[in-house]
Structure formats: C-alpha cells, structure tokens
Motif scaffolding. Structure first.
Motif, mmCIF file in Angstrom:
data_model
loop_
_atom_site.group_PDB
_atom_site.id
_atom_site.type_symbol
_atom_site.label_atom_id
_atom_site.label_comp_id
_atom_site.label_asym_id
_atom_site.label_seq_id
_atom_site.Cartn_x
_atom_site.Cartn_y
_atom_site.Cartn_z
ATOM 1 N N HIS A 270 0.844 -1.195 0.000
ATOM 2 C CA HIS A 270 0.000 0.000 0.000
ATOM 3 C C HIS A 270 0.877 1.242 0.000
ATOM 4 O O HIS A 270 2.017 1.214 0.472
ATOM 5 C CB HIS A 270 -0.954 0.020 1.196
ATOM 6 C CG HIS A 270 -0.268 0.113 2.531
ATOM 7 N ND1 HIS A 270 0.115 1.300 3.097
ATOM 8 C CD2 HIS A 270 0.111 -0.849 3.411
ATOM 9 C CE1 HIS A 270 0.681 1.088 4.268
ATOM 10 N NE2 HIS A 270 0.709 -0.202 4.481
ATOM 11 N N LYS A 271 0.342 2.306 -0.551
ATOM 12 C CA LYS A 271 1.105 3.545 -0.636
ATOM 13 C C LYS A 271 0.301 4.651 0.020
ATOM 14 O O LYS A 271 -0.579 5.242 -0.596
ATOM 15 C CB LYS A 271 1.433 3.897 -2.084
ATOM 16 C CG LYS A 271 2.472 5.012 -2.202
ATOM 17 C CD LYS A 271 3.094 5.042 -3.574
ATOM 18 C CE LYS A 271 4.266 6.001 -3.612
ATOM 19 N NZ LYS A 271 4.944 6.014 -4.912
ATOM 20 N N ASP A 272 0.584 4.886 1.284
ATOM 21 C CA ASP A 272 -0.166 5.882 2.041
ATOM 22 C C ASP A 272 0.399 7.269 1.768
ATOM 23 O O ASP A 272 1.446 7.646 2.297
ATOM 24 C CB ASP A 272 -0.096 5.580 3.540
ATOM 25 C CG ASP A 272 -0.887 4.338 3.894
ATOM 26 O OD1 ASP A 272 -1.787 3.985 3.114
ATOM 27 O OD2 ASP A 272 -0.607 3.729 4.931
ATOM 28 N N THR A 273 -0.277 8.018 0.934
ATOM 29 C CA THR A 273 0.097 9.397 0.676
ATOM 30 C C THR A 273 -0.933 10.291 1.338
ATOM 31 O O THR A 273 -1.950 9.843 1.863
ATOM 32 C CB THR A 273 0.129 9.692 -0.824
ATOM 33 O OG1 THR A 273 -1.204 9.576 -1.340
ATOM 34 C CG2 THR A 273 1.023 8.707 -1.553
ATOM 35 N N ALA A 274 -0.687 11.583 1.316
ATOM 36 C CA ALA A 274 -1.626 12.513 1.925
ATOM 37 C C ALA A 274 -2.997 12.414 1.279
ATOM 38 O O ALA A 274 -4.025 12.610 1.927
ATOM 39 C CB ALA A 274 -1.097 13.939 1.808
ATOM 40 N N ALA A 275 -3.039 12.096 -0.001
ATOM 41 C CA ALA A 275 -4.315 12.022 -0.702
ATOM 42 C C ALA A 275 -5.092 10.761 -0.374
ATOM 43 O O ALA A 275 -6.313 10.733 -0.494
ATOM 44 C CB ALA A 275 -4.087 12.108 -2.209
ATOM 45 N N THR A 276 -4.403 9.686 0.077
ATOM 46 C CA THR A 276 -5.091 8.418 0.302
ATOM 47 C C THR A 276 -5.368 8.129 1.760
ATOM 48 O O THR A 276 -6.077 7.181 2.077
ATOM 49 C CB THR A 276 -4.264 7.251 -0.269
ATOM 50 O OG1 THR A 276 -2.999 7.199 0.403
ATOM 51 C CG2 THR A 276 -4.047 7.410 -1.760
ATOM 52 N N THR A 277 -4.818 8.920 2.679
ATOM 53 C CA THR A 277 -5.009 8.641 4.101
ATOM 54 C C THR A 277 -5.914 9.640 4.792
ATOM 55 O O THR A 277 -6.074 9.590 5.997
ATOM 56 C CB THR A 277 -3.656 8.653 4.837
ATOM 57 O OG1 THR A 277 -3.044 9.939 4.672
ATOM 58 C CG2 THR A 277 -2.736 7.584 4.298
ATOM 59 N N GLY A 278 -6.501 10.571 4.059
ATOM 60 C CA GLY A 278 -7.318 11.569 4.712
ATOM 61 C C GLY A 278 -6.505 12.596 5.457
ATOM 62 O O GLY A 278 -6.984 13.218 6.392
ATOM 63 N N ALA A 279 -5.255 12.797 5.059
ATOM 64 C CA ALA A 279 -4.376 13.726 5.767
ATOM 65 C C ALA A 279 -4.450 15.133 5.205
ATOM 66 O O ALA A 279 -3.689 15.997 5.591
ATOM 67 C CB ALA A 279 -2.930 13.233 5.685
ATOM 68 N N THR A 280 -5.377 15.390 4.277
ATOM 69 C CA THR A 280 -5.543 16.738 3.768
ATOM 70 C C THR A 280 -6.314 17.562 4.775
ATOM 71 O O THR A 280 -6.726 17.085 5.818
ATOM 72 C CB THR A 280 -6.293 16.700 2.430
ATOM 73 O OG1 THR A 280 -7.521 16.001 2.616
ATOM 74 C CG2 THR A 280 -5.480 15.976 1.376
ATOM 75 N N ALA A 281 -6.498 18.819 4.458
ATOM 76 C CA ALA A 281 -7.174 19.711 5.393
ATOM 77 C C ALA A 281 -8.507 19.123 5.806
ATOM 78 O O ALA A 281 -9.323 18.728 4.988
ATOM 79 C CB ALA A 281 -7.389 21.074 4.739
#
Length: 440
Positions: A270-281
């Motif tokens: 898996h590739k947890d990026t800001a876009a896929t983990t809900g880490a955006t604002a």
C-alpha cells in the motif's frame, strides 16, 4: 569543528523536480520552523494549494481545540505542512517547485524537505549518508555523483546533529553480541563486499544472507581485528562455494513461510500518501477509517491467497496465487540496481541501529534481504495486472521505490512483529527460498 561525512561513492542523484516527495510524505515541522513560515506571511489565500499551510499533526488538533487544557500543554502540540485535496503539499507550485524555496530561499524550508532523499545517520565520529530509493532519481542513479555534493551534505549534517556531537555507539552486531566500531565495520564491509563487481545479484544476496547467518550464530570472543577479517573471508568463501549453481535446486517456501511473506507484502503493497489517508485539510486521525478497515479486510484475504488481490493496493487485481509462481530472471539492469541498493543501505547504516529502531546488524540485514523478493513480487504483480508475462526494469524500479517508501519509515516494517517474521523466515530457510524463487 567540521563533522566527518562518509558519502556513498557509487550513487548519483540530482533533483529533477518531479515533486513526488511533495505528494508522498507528511512533513512534521518544529516550533521554530512553524514560526518562520508564519512570519513569512503564508495563508490559505497565497499558498499554491489554496489551503491553510500549517495544521496540527494527528490528535494535536483536538488538544488545541479543547477548552479545558492549559496553554502550557497546548504548546506541546505538533504540527505538519498541510496538503491540498489532490495530495500536493500546500506549498507545491504548478511548475513542481516549492513556493517557500522560490520566495525566501532553500535555507528557509523545513529541514526534512531539505534533507530528502539523503538519510544521515550518526557513526563513529561523524555521519554516514544513505539515500531514499523511494525517490525515482535515486533509483535510476541519475544526476551528479553524490560525492560532488559533499559541501551541501556536510551543511545538512551540521543542521541535523546536536551541538557538540562527538560520535555514536555502534549498533549491536546481533541479538546477543556487540562489538566496537572497528569490528562492526569489518562485518558490515564483508556483507557489502558480496555485492561488488558485475556478477549476478541473486547468488551474491544468498551468499551475504548465509554470511550474516553465521555471524548471527557466532560468539567471537577473542576473535577480533585481523583474525575477524580472516574469519569473515573464510566463511564468505565457504558460503559462495556451497551455493547451488542452479537456483531451481531450492525448494519452494514452506506454507508458513508463504503466509508470512504475504503478510509482509500486504504491508509494503500500500502507498499511504496525503491524498489516500485523509491527511488533507480537515482529515483527522479517523478521517479515512472506512478505507483503513477495508484495507485490513483485503489484506487478510490477500494473505490467505483466496481469489483476487485486493483493490486499492499496489496494482490492479490479479489471482493472488499467481504471485507465488516463479517470476523468471530479473530484467537486464536489475542486478546493478539491487546491488547498489544493498551497498548504499549497508554503507550508510540505514538497515540497523538508530536508523532502524535499534535492530542489530544481522536482523537488519535479513530484513534488507527480504526487500528483494518484495520488490520483485510487486514488479510481477504490476506486469500481470497489465497483462504482461514478464516484468520490465521500470516495473522493478517502481516496486523498489514502493518498498523503500516503507522500509525503515513505516513502523510496521521496524516493529517487533516484523522482526519476528523476518527471523522466522531466516530460521526456516524460507528467506533464501523466496530470494531464489524471485531470481529464477
């Protein structure tokens, strides 16, 4: 006083402004860095991403909003750079450049941004330098020789090390034995020497794993210095002589080994990026709980090899059982890539000690050896998902980039569960069997 810096002489890198690191990593910032960015006047209105540039990290958001916590406690909150809804850092410009760098100079960027893809680890009296192969330019070995960037890296080392740094203790050699720096380096250099030259990579890795296994079982006692060097040369030569000439002589992994490997593959796939983990604002610690639960359920199914590989992982769904088939020999160029990867990680102290949650050298090397079948299996997965029988060098590069995105940085790859899994694979001989399967 200048801090000695040991650079990887075989590695090249020059930033190509691909902006992958600005999308794939969450950057925690210090209080000083936060104050500096605030002082530069950044707001949601003038950042390229159109979002608040700095947000609390994880649960800190709830602490800051609390009416009952005292101000002194709230000052302990942690912060990170924010990401736009598409996953890009709030400061990432459309041209792939950093707005902070462009407007105020590179030295005003957060230190984590300035350091990547270098990884600096304290050594005997200075710093050893490794690199993150999650960066595609590092994987491709593109750009100027790293040794040509010595001045830049030395400046970063001074920024990373604490004032008055006088050197660090060596990592443990094995679970039951520690030695001084001189003997530790002799063992590390013996492992790295297995990957020198232009020979095929898989026999070199099998030889190094066998050498590490002997070191792991040994108690050297009075064997030190020149005697240790001679001992390492002897067992390294014996390991090379005992390897089967035909990789097909290795048995398939055991059922338990296969299940353990699939568990590791599920972690690395898996590739947890800001876009896929809900880490955006607006995304908090539970902002993507449903997606995480689905991933856990999919991983459990994946480990059992039932049906298709789960959606949302590394590549499109394929019959999971196909990942256990012989992949065919690695494509041209893969031997050089993996040999360079092993040497850079070993020489840069990136696989043990403080860089790897305190793991000893032998355990850390076994985990490093496991990255080869992980990356090759990911490459095969991508090829099969695109209805190709054989993986290309680009598939392998992408697989290694994903593996190194996690390796040593995802707690699931340095925790006690993974360490037990790696040791079990080594103890049963399944590590060597997995390596051989991915090389034939």
């Amino acid at each position: 006083m200048a801090v000695p810096v040991q650079l990887p002489t075989i590695q090249r890198w020059t930033c190509q402004s691909c902006a992958g690191c600005c999308r794939e990593h969450q950057i925690e910032i210090t209080a000083e860095e936060r104050d500096r960015l605030v002082g530069q006047g950044w707001t949601a209105e003038n950042t390229p991403g159109g979002v608040e540039p700095i947000v609390p990290l994880g649960a800190s958001a709830r602490f800051i909003a609390s009416k009952w916590l005292p101000p002194a406690f709230k000052r302990r909150a942690r912060f990170r750079l924010n990401h736009a809804p598409d996953g890009a850092c709030a400061f990432l410009r459309p041209d792939g450049l950093c707005a902070v760098h462009k407007e105020f100079g590179e030295e005003t960027k957060p230190l984590a941004c300035r350091v990547y893809p270098y990884a600096l680890h304290p050594s005997r009296k200075g710093v050893t330098v490794s690199l993150r192969f999650s960066c595609p330019t590092v994987t491709a070995n593109d750009g100027a020789a790293v040794v040509d960037n010595a001045a830049e890296v030395k400046a970063l080392a001074h920024a990373v090390l604490p004032p008055g740094f006088q050197g660090a203790e060596p990592p443990a050699l094995s679970r039951s034995q520690s030695v001084g720096w001189a003997d530790f380096d002799r063992v590390r250099e013996a492992l790295a020497a297995c990957f020198e030259g232009d020979g095929p990579f898989v026999p070199a890795l099998l030889r190094a794993v066998s050498l590490a296994a002997v070191v792991d079982r040994s108690q050297f006692g009075e064997v030190s210095g020149r005697r240790l060097k001679e001992f390492l040369e002897l067992i390294s030569g014996a390991a090379a002589a005992e390897l089967p000439e035909d990789l097909h002589e290795y048995d398939p992994p055991t059922r338990a080994g296969e299940l353990t490997f699939r568990g590791a593959l599920a972690t690395y796939a898996h590739k947890d990026t800001a876009a896929t983990t809900g880490a955006t604002a607006g995304g908090g610690a539970f902002g993507n709980l449903g997606g995480r639960l689905r991933r856990v359920a999919g991983a459990a199914k994946f480990v059992s090899a039932a049906g298709l590989t789960p959606k949302g992982l590394w590549a499109g769904p394929i019959p999971a059982a196909r990942l256990a088939e012989d992949a065919g020999p690695p494509p041209p160029g893969a031997d050089e890539l993996f040999a360079r990867y092993m040497r850079v990680k070993l020489e840069g102290l990136a696989c043990c000690g403080p860089a790897f949650d305190g793991w000893p050298l032998t355990d850390g090397f076994f985990a490093l050896g496991l990255t080869f079948p992980l990356a090759i299996t990911l490459a095969r997965w991508r090829a099969l998902a695109e209805q190709r029988d054989r993986a290309t060098l680009q598939d392998v590069r992408l697989g290694l980039q994903l593996v190194d995105h996690h390796h040593g940085y995802d707690p699931n790859t340095t925790g006690s569960n993974h360490r037990r899994a790696v040791r079990q694979l080594q103890k049963t001989g399944d590590l060597a069997k997995l390596i051989a399967r991915c090389g034939r």
